[in-house]
Motif scaffolding. Structure first.
Motif, PDB file in Angstrom:
ATOM      1  N   ALA A 154      41.490  57.981  65.426  1.00 19.90           N
ATOM      2  CA  ALA A 154      42.686  58.080  66.230  1.00 19.90           C
ATOM      3  C   ALA A 154      43.634  59.224  66.095  1.00 19.90           C
ATOM      4  CB  ALA A 154      43.542  56.862  66.007  1.00 19.90           C
ATOM      5  N   VAL A 155      43.123  60.467  66.575  1.00 16.28           N
ATOM      6  CA  VAL A 155      41.753  60.402  67.296  1.00 16.28           C
ATOM      7  C   VAL A 155      40.964  61.691  66.648  1.00 16.28           C
ATOM      8  CG1 VAL A 155      42.638  59.633  69.340  1.00 16.28           C
ATOM      9  CG2 VAL A 155      42.911  62.133  69.082  1.00 16.28           C
ATOM     10  N   SER A 156      39.773  61.943  67.234  1.00 13.45           N
ATOM     11  CA  SER A 156      39.077  62.843  67.093  1.00 13.45           C
ATOM     12  C   SER A 156      39.346  64.091  68.203  1.00 13.45           C
ATOM     13  CB  SER A 156      37.558  62.804  66.970  1.00 13.45           C
ATOM     14  OG  SER A 156      37.046  61.987  65.958  1.00 13.45           O
ATOM     15  N   VAL A 157      39.862  65.118  67.703  1.00 12.79           N
ATOM     16  CA  VAL A 157      40.343  66.021  68.641  1.00 12.79           C
ATOM     17  C   VAL A 157      39.197  66.997  69.391  1.00 12.79           C
ATOM     18  CG1 VAL A 157      42.022  68.012  69.139  1.00 12.79           C
ATOM     19  CG2 VAL A 157      42.537  66.049  67.461  1.00 12.79           C
ATOM     20  N   LEU A 158      39.065  66.623  70.613  1.00 12.71           N
ATOM     21  CA  LEU A 158      37.927  67.476  71.345  1.00 12.71           C
ATOM     22  C   LEU A 158      38.057  68.933  71.400  1.00 12.71           C
ATOM     23  CD1 LEU A 158      36.595  64.982  74.195  1.00 12.71           C
ATOM     24  CD2 LEU A 158      35.205  65.891  72.186  1.00 12.71           C
ATOM     25  N   PRO A 159      39.206  69.476  71.638  1.00  9.63           N
ATOM     26  CA  PRO A 159      39.211  70.913  71.939  1.00  9.63           C
ATOM     27  C   PRO A 159      38.745  71.793  70.697  1.00  9.63           C
ATOM     28  CG  PRO A 159      41.161  70.037  72.988  1.00  9.63           C
ATOM     29  CD  PRO A 159      40.455  68.909  72.170  1.00  9.63           C
ATOM     30  N   THR A 160      38.748  71.197  69.657  1.00  9.07           N
ATOM     31  CA  THR A 160      38.572  72.071  68.238  1.00  9.07           C
ATOM     32  C   THR A 160      37.100  71.774  67.769  1.00  9.07           C
ATOM     33  OG1 THR A 160      39.566  70.184  66.847  1.00  9.07           O
ATOM     34  CG2 THR A 160      41.027  72.017  67.551  1.00  9.07           C
ATOM     35  N   GLN A 161      36.296  70.962  68.739  1.00  7.95           N
ATOM     36  CA  GLN A 161      34.925  70.534  68.001  1.00  7.95           C
ATOM     37  C   GLN A 161      33.804  70.445  69.062  1.00  7.95           C
ATOM     38  OE1 GLN A 161      34.733  66.812  65.902  1.00  7.95           O
ATOM     39  NE2 GLN A 161      36.923  66.800  66.562  1.00  7.95           N
ATOM     40  N   HIS A 162      32.757  70.701  68.959  1.00 10.73           N
ATOM     41  CA  HIS A 162      31.711  70.639  70.192  1.00 10.73           C
ATOM     42  C   HIS A 162      31.469  69.206  70.461  1.00 10.73           C
ATOM     43  CE1 HIS A 162      28.308  71.310  72.277  1.00 10.73           C
ATOM     44  NE2 HIS A 162      28.255  72.644  72.429  1.00 10.73           N
ATOM     45  N   PRO A 163      31.396  68.638  71.665  1.00 12.95           N
ATOM     46  CA  PRO A 163      31.371  67.266  71.885  1.00 12.95           C
ATOM     47  C   PRO A 163      29.896  66.715  71.533  1.00 12.95           C
ATOM     48  CG  PRO A 163      31.283  68.499  74.109  1.00 12.95           C
ATOM     49  CD  PRO A 163      31.972  69.684  72.855  1.00 12.95           C
ATOM     50  N   VAL A 164      28.701  67.582  71.688  1.00 12.00           N
ATOM     51  CA  VAL A 164      27.712  67.180  71.044  1.00 12.00           C
ATOM     52  C   VAL A 164      27.485  66.912  69.610  1.00 12.00           C
ATOM     53  CG1 VAL A 164      25.101  67.845  70.903  1.00 12.00           C
ATOM     54  CG2 VAL A 164      26.316  68.371  73.186  1.00 12.00           C
ATOM     55  N   ALA A 165      28.363  67.716  68.952  1.00 14.04           N
ATOM     56  CA  ALA A 165      28.238  67.454  67.331  1.00 14.04           C
ATOM     57  C   ALA A 165      28.981  66.089  67.173  1.00 14.04           C
ATOM     58  CB  ALA A 165      28.806  68.560  66.737  1.00 14.04           C
ATOM     59  N   LEU A 166      30.011  65.974  67.907  1.00 10.19           N
ATOM     60  CA  LEU A 166      30.528  64.709  67.550  1.00 10.19           C
ATOM     61  C   LEU A 166      30.048  63.579  68.026  1.00 10.19           C
ATOM     62  CD1 LEU A 166      33.629  63.374  66.956  1.00 10.19           C
ATOM     63  CD2 LEU A 166      34.388  63.755  69.067  1.00 10.19           C
ATOM     64  N   GLY A 167      29.261  63.514  69.321  1.00  7.69           N
ATOM     65  CA  GLY A 167      28.511  62.690  70.031  1.00  7.69           C
ATOM     66  C   GLY A 167      27.285  62.318  68.865  1.00  7.69           C
ATOM     67  N   GLU A 168      26.897  63.058  68.294  1.00 11.86           N
ATOM     68  CA  GLU A 168      25.553  62.946  67.110  1.00 11.86           C
ATOM     69  C   GLU A 168      26.128  62.213  66.031  1.00 11.86           C
ATOM     70  OE1 GLU A 168      22.245  66.404  67.641  1.00 11.86           O
ATOM     71  OE2 GLU A 168      24.412  66.726  66.339  1.00 11.86           O
ATOM     72  N   GLN A 169      27.500  62.567  65.718  1.00  8.67           N
ATOM     73  CA  GLN A 169      28.122  61.893  64.352  1.00  8.67           C
ATOM     74  C   GLN A 169      28.492  60.416  64.856  1.00  8.67           C
ATOM     75  OE1 GLN A 169      30.963  64.658  62.139  1.00  8.67           O
ATOM     76  NE2 GLN A 169      30.552  65.803  64.017  1.00  8.67           N
ATOM     77  N   ALA A 170      28.929  60.235  66.085  1.00  5.69           N
ATOM     78  CA  ALA A 170      29.322  58.923  66.584  1.00  5.69           C
ATOM     79  C   ALA A 170      27.990  58.118  66.649  1.00  5.69           C
ATOM     80  CB  ALA A 170      30.114  58.948  67.863  1.00  5.69           C
ATOM     81  N   ALA A 171      26.962  58.593  67.244  1.00  7.47           N
ATOM     82  CA  ALA A 171      25.789  57.726  67.043  1.00  7.47           C
ATOM     83  C   ALA A 171      25.447  57.463  65.822  1.00  7.47           C
ATOM     84  CB  ALA A 171      24.800  58.481  68.102  1.00  7.47           C
ATOM     85  N   LEU A 172      25.382  58.084  64.798  1.00  4.82           N
ATOM     86  CA  LEU A 172      24.857  58.001  63.592  1.00  4.82           C
ATOM     87  C   LEU A 172      25.922  56.710  63.087  1.00  4.82           C
ATOM     88  CD1 LEU A 172      23.030  58.924  61.261  1.00  4.82           C
ATOM     89  CD2 LEU A 172      24.921  60.402  60.476  1.00  4.82           C
ATOM     90  N   LEU A 173      27.150  56.983  63.081  1.00  2.00           N
ATOM     91  CA  LEU A 173      28.030  55.834  62.530  1.00  2.00           C
ATOM     92  C   LEU A 173      28.037  54.586  63.262  1.00  2.00           C
ATOM     93  CD1 LEU A 173      31.211  58.091  61.675  1.00  2.00           C
ATOM     94  CD2 LEU A 173      29.392  57.117  60.286  1.00  2.00           C
ATOM     95  N   HIS A 174      27.750  54.614  64.431  1.00  2.00           N
ATOM     96  CA  HIS A 174      27.558  53.351  65.315  1.00  2.00           C
ATOM     97  C   HIS A 174      26.151  52.543  64.945  1.00  2.00           C
ATOM     98  CE1 HIS A 174      27.599  50.802  68.778  1.00  2.00           C
ATOM     99  NE2 HIS A 174      26.394  51.131  69.130  1.00  2.00           N
ATOM    100  N   LEU A 175      25.238  53.423  64.766  1.00  2.00           N
ATOM    101  CA  LEU A 175      23.795  52.736  64.311  1.00  2.00           C
ATOM    102  C   LEU A 175      23.925  52.131  63.112  1.00  2.00           C
ATOM    103  CD1 LEU A 175      21.592  55.409  66.357  1.00  2.00           C
ATOM    104  CD2 LEU A 175      22.049  53.084  67.061  1.00  2.00           C
ATOM    105  N   THR A 176      24.376  53.023  61.952  1.00  2.00           N
ATOM    106  CA  THR A 176      24.207  52.553  60.758  1.00  2.00           C
ATOM    107  C   THR A 176      25.315  51.749  60.194  1.00  2.00           C
ATOM    108  OG1 THR A 176      25.463  54.758  59.993  1.00  2.00           O
ATOM    109  CG2 THR A 176      23.153  54.798  60.087  1.00  2.00           C
TER     110      THR A 176
END
Length: 347
Positions: free
Chosen positions: A74-96
């Motif tokens: 609340a929240v991950s700030v998108l303008p300072t990071q690559h959305p694909v990298a954030l998406g990969e991390q989100a998928a990892l945390l969601h699955l695990t």
């Protein structure tokens, strides 16, 4: 009604970052022990207002230390990071985590962070829709290509797929992580609505303003073709402050003694990327305002204020700042009372 905590890892005057982070972790652990629904983690850079620079990293730690409670950014700030990298991390945390992770994203502010991380003012002022769209594609599609103004790359496979979470008991695949958007303007409200994403609304807003934003979201979502059922069950989140005390005066005094020093030190440290003028709220007046509109006081008053917000806005999810005392023991007690004394009054 689902009540959770909002954790900034706030560094109060005289404290070090390690102390602030330890208090943040303990408050999350106590939140689970006390039956609360969720923990929401803020992200800041270069300021003692909050000393967690990566909400997804802290979320990973807390998901590993807990078993039931949901953990969101609340929240991950998108303008300072690559959305694909954030998406990969989100998928990892969601699955695990078995689906306990919530990805909250936002535009952030015009801070020096944009220059440090290379996003620039353009990413803040005009790039958020593209970043959000690419992030959502990554969480929903098997293959993704970057075809925008800021991100251009050939089609690649999405690995791991966020929507491949498997629930052994049901044998079902419930989909990817929930995505929530921090909204502070009509433009961001419409963007969230068009994508069918719930809003996270700030603790500085009163019920009237939040109700107006919910109304705008509903109108925009229906205009974008969202179903009436999905609009009714959007699951917006209201941020606020909670301090439970035996008397209103006691709870208010706790916050008025501690929060202004933290706010003054933390907010004054923000540096804009382009030198634009900004006006800082009066820390004492702001604290008193927060005490007047949020669940600050005895359990019954706190429950009544949460119920009133739900009645006025339709919002049934809350992320409540619980570390306003700046003290570890007091924060643990505050969280415990919120879960064991206030939550039962809402059921």
């Amino acid at each position: 009604m689902r009540v959770g905590t909002f954790v900034l890892a706030a560094q109060f005057p005289g404290q070090g970052p390690g102390e602030a982070l330890h208090r943040a972790i303990r408050s999350a652990e106590v939140a689970e022990e006390s039956g609360l629904d969720s923990v929401w983690l803020a992200e800041h850079h270069f300021v003692p207002y909050g000393v967690c620079p990566s909400a997804v990293t802290l979320a990973a730690l807390l998901l590993g230390r807990t078993r039931r409670i949901r953990v969101g950014t609340a929240v991950s700030v998108l303008p300072t990071q690559h959305p694909v990298a954030l998406g990969e991390q989100a998928a990892l945390l969601h699955l695990t985590s078995g689906g306990r992770f919530i990805l909250g994203v936002g535009r952030g502010g015009p801070w020096i962070d944009l220059e440090v991380f290379g996003g620039g003012l353009e990413a803040y002022e005009r790039g958020f829709p593209e970043s959000l769209g690419l992030l959502l594609d990554w969480l929903r599609e098997p293959r993704v290509a970057g075809r925008g103004e800021r991100y251009g790359f050939p089609e690649v496979a999405v690995v791991p797929r966020a929507d491949e979470l498997y629930e052994p008991e049901s044998g079902e695949h419930p989909g990817g992580p929930e995505v929530v958007v921090a909204c502070t303007s009509p433009k961001s409200v419409r963007l969230a609505a068009e994508n069918g994403l719930p809003m996270l609304l700030g603790m500085h807003c009163g019920d009237e303003e939040k109700a107006e934003m919910v109304g705008l979201w509903r109108t925009a979502a229906l205009a974008a073709g969202r179903s009436p059922e999905s609009v009714r069950e959007a699951g917006h989140v209201s941020a606020g402050v909670a301090q439970i005390g035996d008397r209103v005066e006691d709870a208010t005094e706790t916050l008025v003694k501690a929060m202004p020093g933290w706010l003054r030190q933390g907010l004054d440290a923000h540096v804009t990327v382009d030198g634009r003028h900004r006006v800082m709220r009066d820390p004492v007046g702001y604290t008193e305002m927060l005490c007047g509109i949020h669940p600050v006081g005895p359990p019954r008053l706190a429950a009544d204020r949460l119920a009133a917000t739900t009645e006025r806005t339709g919002i049934t999810r809350f992320a409540l700042l619980v570390e306003g005392s700046g003290d570890l023991v007091a924060t643990e007690e505050n969280v415990a009372r919120l879960g064991t004394e206030v939550l039962p009054l809402l059921k």
